[in-house]
Write a protein that holds these residues in place. Structure first.
Motif, PDB file in Angstrom:
ATOM      1  N   GLY A  89      43.174  38.645  39.916  1.00  0.00           N
ATOM      2  CA  GLY A  89      43.579  37.339  40.423  1.00  0.00           C
ATOM      3  C   GLY A  89      44.939  37.357  41.088  1.00  0.00           C
ATOM      4  O   GLY A  89      45.144  36.726  42.129  1.00  0.00           O
ATOM      5  N   CYS A  90      45.896  38.088  40.509  1.00  0.00           N
ATOM      6  CA  CYS A  90      47.235  38.175  41.112  1.00  0.00           C
ATOM      7  C   CYS A  90      47.193  38.870  42.472  1.00  0.00           C
ATOM      8  O   CYS A  90      47.894  38.465  43.400  1.00  0.00           O
ATOM      9  N   VAL A  91      46.373  39.893  42.583  1.00  0.00           N
ATOM     10  CA  VAL A  91      46.227  40.574  43.876  1.00  0.00           C
ATOM     11  C   VAL A  91      45.505  39.667  44.862  1.00  0.00           C
ATOM     12  O   VAL A  91      45.878  39.562  46.033  1.00  0.00           O
ATOM     13  N   PHE A  92      44.471  39.008  44.384  1.00  0.00           N
ATOM     14  CA  PHE A  92      43.645  38.157  45.239  1.00  0.00           C
ATOM     15  C   PHE A  92      44.449  36.988  45.813  1.00  0.00           C
ATOM     16  O   PHE A  92      44.291  36.632  46.981  1.00  0.00           O
ATOM     17  N   PHE A  93      45.301  36.383  45.003  1.00  0.00           N
ATOM     18  CA  PHE A  93      46.090  35.222  45.429  1.00  0.00           C
ATOM     19  C   PHE A  93      47.562  35.589  45.601  1.00  0.00           C
ATOM     20  O   PHE A  93      48.454  34.795  45.290  1.00  0.00           O
ATOM     21  N   ALA A  94      47.834  36.776  46.122  1.00  0.00           N
ATOM     22  CA  ALA A  94      49.205  37.283  46.262  1.00  0.00           C
ATOM     23  C   ALA A  94      50.087  36.365  47.103  1.00  0.00           C
ATOM     24  O   ALA A  94      51.296  36.287  46.876  1.00  0.00           O
ATOM     25  N   ALA A  95      49.524  35.662  48.057  1.00  0.00           N
ATOM     26  CA  ALA A  95      50.322  34.812  48.944  1.00  0.00           C
ATOM     27  C   ALA A  95      50.603  33.430  48.359  1.00  0.00           C
ATOM     28  O   ALA A  95      51.340  32.650  48.959  1.00  0.00           O
ATOM     29  N   VAL A  96      50.055  33.122  47.202  1.00  0.00           N
ATOM     30  CA  VAL A  96      50.204  31.789  46.612  1.00  0.00           C
ATOM     31  C   VAL A  96      51.417  31.774  45.682  1.00  0.00           C
ATOM     32  O   VAL A  96      51.483  32.569  44.743  1.00  0.00           O
ATOM     33  N   PRO A  97      52.364  30.871  45.911  1.00  0.00           N
ATOM     34  CA  PRO A  97      53.488  30.754  44.982  1.00  0.00           C
ATOM     35  C   PRO A  97      53.007  30.273  43.610  1.00  0.00           C
ATOM     36  O   PRO A  97      52.093  29.449  43.521  1.00  0.00           O
ATOM     37  N   LEU A  98      53.591  30.777  42.565  1.00  0.00           N
ATOM     38  CA  LEU A  98      53.230  30.430  41.186  1.00  0.00           C
ATOM     39  C   LEU A  98      51.763  30.734  40.867  1.00  0.00           C
ATOM     40  O   LEU A  98      51.149  30.079  40.039  1.00  0.00           O
ATOM     41  N   ARG A  99      51.222  31.748  41.523  1.00  0.00           N
ATOM     42  CA  ARG A  99      49.808  32.107  41.327  1.00  0.00           C
ATOM     43  C   ARG A  99      49.509  32.484  39.883  1.00  0.00           C
ATOM     44  O   ARG A  99      48.391  32.347  39.435  1.00  0.00           O
ATOM     45  N   GLU A 100      50.512  32.972  39.174  1.00  0.00           N
ATOM     46  CA  GLU A 100      50.295  33.446  37.810  1.00  0.00           C
ATOM     47  C   GLU A 100      49.746  32.348  36.905  1.00  0.00           C
ATOM     48  O   GLU A 100      48.952  32.627  36.010  1.00  0.00           O
ATOM     49  N   TYR A 101      50.157  31.116  37.146  1.00  0.00           N
ATOM     50  CA  TYR A 101      49.674  29.997  36.334  1.00  0.00           C
ATOM     51  C   TYR A 101      48.165  29.835  36.490  1.00  0.00           C
ATOM     52  O   TYR A 101      47.416  29.813  35.512  1.00  0.00           O
ATOM     53  N   ALA A 102      47.714  29.732  37.737  1.00  0.00           N
ATOM     54  CA  ALA A 102      46.285  29.550  38.006  1.00  0.00           C
ATOM     55  C   ALA A 102      45.480  30.764  37.577  1.00  0.00           C
ATOM     56  O   ALA A 102      44.401  30.633  36.984  1.00  0.00           O
ATOM     57  N   VAL A 103      46.007  31.941  37.847  1.00  0.00           N
ATOM     58  CA  VAL A 103      45.297  33.166  37.512  1.00  0.00           C
ATOM     59  C   VAL A 103      45.208  33.329  35.993  1.00  0.00           C
ATOM     60  O   VAL A 103      44.174  33.765  35.469  1.00  0.00           O
ATOM     61  N   PHE A 104      46.261  32.966  35.282  1.00  0.00           N
ATOM     62  CA  PHE A 104      46.219  33.020  33.820  1.00  0.00           C
ATOM     63  C   PHE A 104      45.097  32.132  33.288  1.00  0.00           C
ATOM     64  O   PHE A 104      44.319  32.539  32.417  1.00  0.00           O
ATOM     65  N   LEU A 105      45.001  30.906  33.814  1.00  0.00           N
ATOM     66  CA  LEU A 105      43.944  29.990  33.371  1.00  0.00           C
ATOM     67  C   LEU A 105      42.555  30.543  33.698  1.00  0.00           C
ATOM     68  O   LEU A 105      41.641  30.465  32.877  1.00  0.00           O
ATOM     69  N   GLY A 106      42.397  31.097  34.899  1.00  0.00           N
ATOM     70  CA  GLY A 106      41.105  31.656  35.286  1.00  0.00           C
ATOM     71  C   GLY A 106      40.719  32.857  34.444  1.00  0.00           C
ATOM     72  O   GLY A 106      39.569  32.977  33.997  1.00  0.00           O
ATOM     73  N   ALA A 107      41.674  33.755  34.206  1.00  0.00           N
ATOM     74  CA  ALA A 107      41.397  34.943  33.389  1.00  0.00           C
ATOM     75  C   ALA A 107      41.112  34.558  31.941  1.00  0.00           C
ATOM     76  O   ALA A 107      40.218  35.126  31.300  1.00  0.00           O
ATOM     77  N   LEU A 108      41.851  33.574  31.435  1.00  0.00           N
ATOM     78  CA  LEU A 108      41.613  33.109  30.069  1.00  0.00           C
ATOM     79  C   LEU A 108      40.229  32.460  29.950  1.00  0.00           C
ATOM     80  O   LEU A 108      39.498  32.713  28.981  1.00  0.00           O
ATOM     81  N   ALA A 109      39.867  31.646  30.928  1.00  0.00           N
ATOM     82  CA  ALA A 109      38.541  31.007  30.911  1.00  0.00           C
ATOM     83  C   ALA A 109      37.442  32.060  30.955  1.00  0.00           C
ATOM     84  O   ALA A 109      36.449  31.970  30.211  1.00  0.00           O
ATOM     85  N   ALA A 110      37.597  33.071  31.808  1.00  0.00           N
ATOM     86  CA  ALA A 110      36.588  34.128  31.905  1.00  0.00           C
ATOM     87  C   ALA A 110      36.478  34.891  30.592  1.00  0.00           C
ATOM     88  O   ALA A 110      35.371  35.169  30.108  1.00  0.00           O
ATOM     89  N   THR A 111      37.606  35.212  29.991  1.00  0.00           N
ATOM     90  CA  THR A 111      37.611  35.984  28.739  1.00  0.00           C
ATOM     91  C   THR A 111      37.006  35.188  27.588  1.00  0.00           C
ATOM     92  O   THR A 111      36.174  35.709  26.835  1.00  0.00           O
ATOM     93  N   LEU A 112      37.403  33.943  27.451  1.00  0.00           N
ATOM     94  CA  LEU A 112      36.854  33.123  26.360  1.00  0.00           C
ATOM     95  C   LEU A 112      35.368  32.841  26.557  1.00  0.00           C
ATOM     96  O   LEU A 112      34.609  32.771  25.592  1.00  0.00           O
ATOM     97  N   THR A 113      34.962  32.702  27.815  1.00  0.00           N
ATOM     98  CA  THR A 113      33.541  32.490  28.104  1.00  0.00           C
ATOM     99  C   THR A 113      32.733  33.728  27.743  1.00  0.00           C
ATOM    100  O   THR A 113      31.656  33.631  27.152  1.00  0.00           O
ATOM    101  N   GLU A 114      33.258  34.898  28.058  1.00  0.00           N
ATOM    102  CA  GLU A 114      32.568  36.142  27.708  1.00  0.00           C
ATOM    103  C   GLU A 114      32.532  36.329  26.199  1.00  0.00           C
ATOM    104  O   GLU A 114      31.551  36.810  25.636  1.00  0.00           O
ATOM    105  N   LEU A 115      33.581  35.907  25.546  1.00  0.00           N
ATOM    106  CA  LEU A 115      33.716  36.112  24.104  1.00  0.00           C
ATOM    107  C   LEU A 115      32.791  35.199  23.296  1.00  0.00           C
ATOM    108  O   LEU A 115      32.117  35.649  22.369  1.00  0.00           O
ATOM    109  N   TYR A 116      32.736  33.927  23.649  1.00  0.00           N
ATOM    110  CA  TYR A 116      32.027  32.955  22.814  1.00  0.00           C
ATOM    111  C   TYR A 116      30.710  32.444  23.391  1.00  0.00           C
ATOM    112  O   TYR A 116      29.995  31.720  22.712  1.00  0.00           O
ATOM    113  N   GLU A 117      30.391  32.745  24.635  1.00  0.00           N
ATOM    114  CA  GLU A 117      29.138  32.309  25.276  1.00  0.00           C
ATOM    115  C   GLU A 117      28.859  30.832  24.999  1.00  0.00           C
ATOM    116  O   GLU A 117      27.957  30.491  24.242  1.00  0.00           O
TER     117      GLU A 117
END
Length: 147
Positions: A89-117
């Protein structure tokens, strides 16, 4: 059934992972702008793969904690998925300021979704949809509505 030898046991009586993958990608593309849907699909492909590879190879070596609904997930696999998704996500949205916030939420959502189905649905369907929605929410919060 020419593919019966490579199918999982439970897939002989229900939809295969490929069907859920196609539906999840289609929903993600329908609900999100192209960059967000592409990123969420890459989260599914590379993140889920890294969770499986690391979880099977190293799961239980560092932490003897089994996670998920049926206790089949490992902490190592879940951490691998989160870090892979976050880096992508950080590489994908490299041009976006404060991308870490959005990418953190997306990565967390993906991980929790994979974990708990959630809702008992296949993660090939839910990971791209939930991570795309989380990325959209995060990017709107940093005032970057159309990526």
């Amino acid at each position: 059934r020419p593919l019966k030898s490579i199918m999982r046991e439970h897939e002989s009586a229900q939809l295969t992972g490929g069907c859920y993958f196609s539906l999840g990608c289609t929903l993600s593309i329908s609900l999100s702008p192209p960059s967000i849907s592409m990123c969420s699909i890459i989260f599914l492909v590379l993140g889920d793969m890294s969770a499986a590879l690391i979880g099977v190879s190293f799961g239980g070596e560092v932490a003897h904690v089994k996670l998920g609904r049926k206790g089949k997930k490992s902490l190592e696999g879940s951490c691998a998925m989160f870090f892979v998704c976050f880096i992508i996500g950080c590489v994908f949205f490299a041009a976006v300021p404060l991308r870490e916030y959005a990418v953190f939420l997306g990565a967390l959502a993906a991980t929790l979704t994979e974990l708990y189905e959630p809702f008992g649905l296949n993660d090939n369907l839910t990971i791209p949809v939930f991570s795309a929605l989380a990325l959209q929410f995060g990017l709107l919060r940093v005032r970057c509505p159309a990526v």
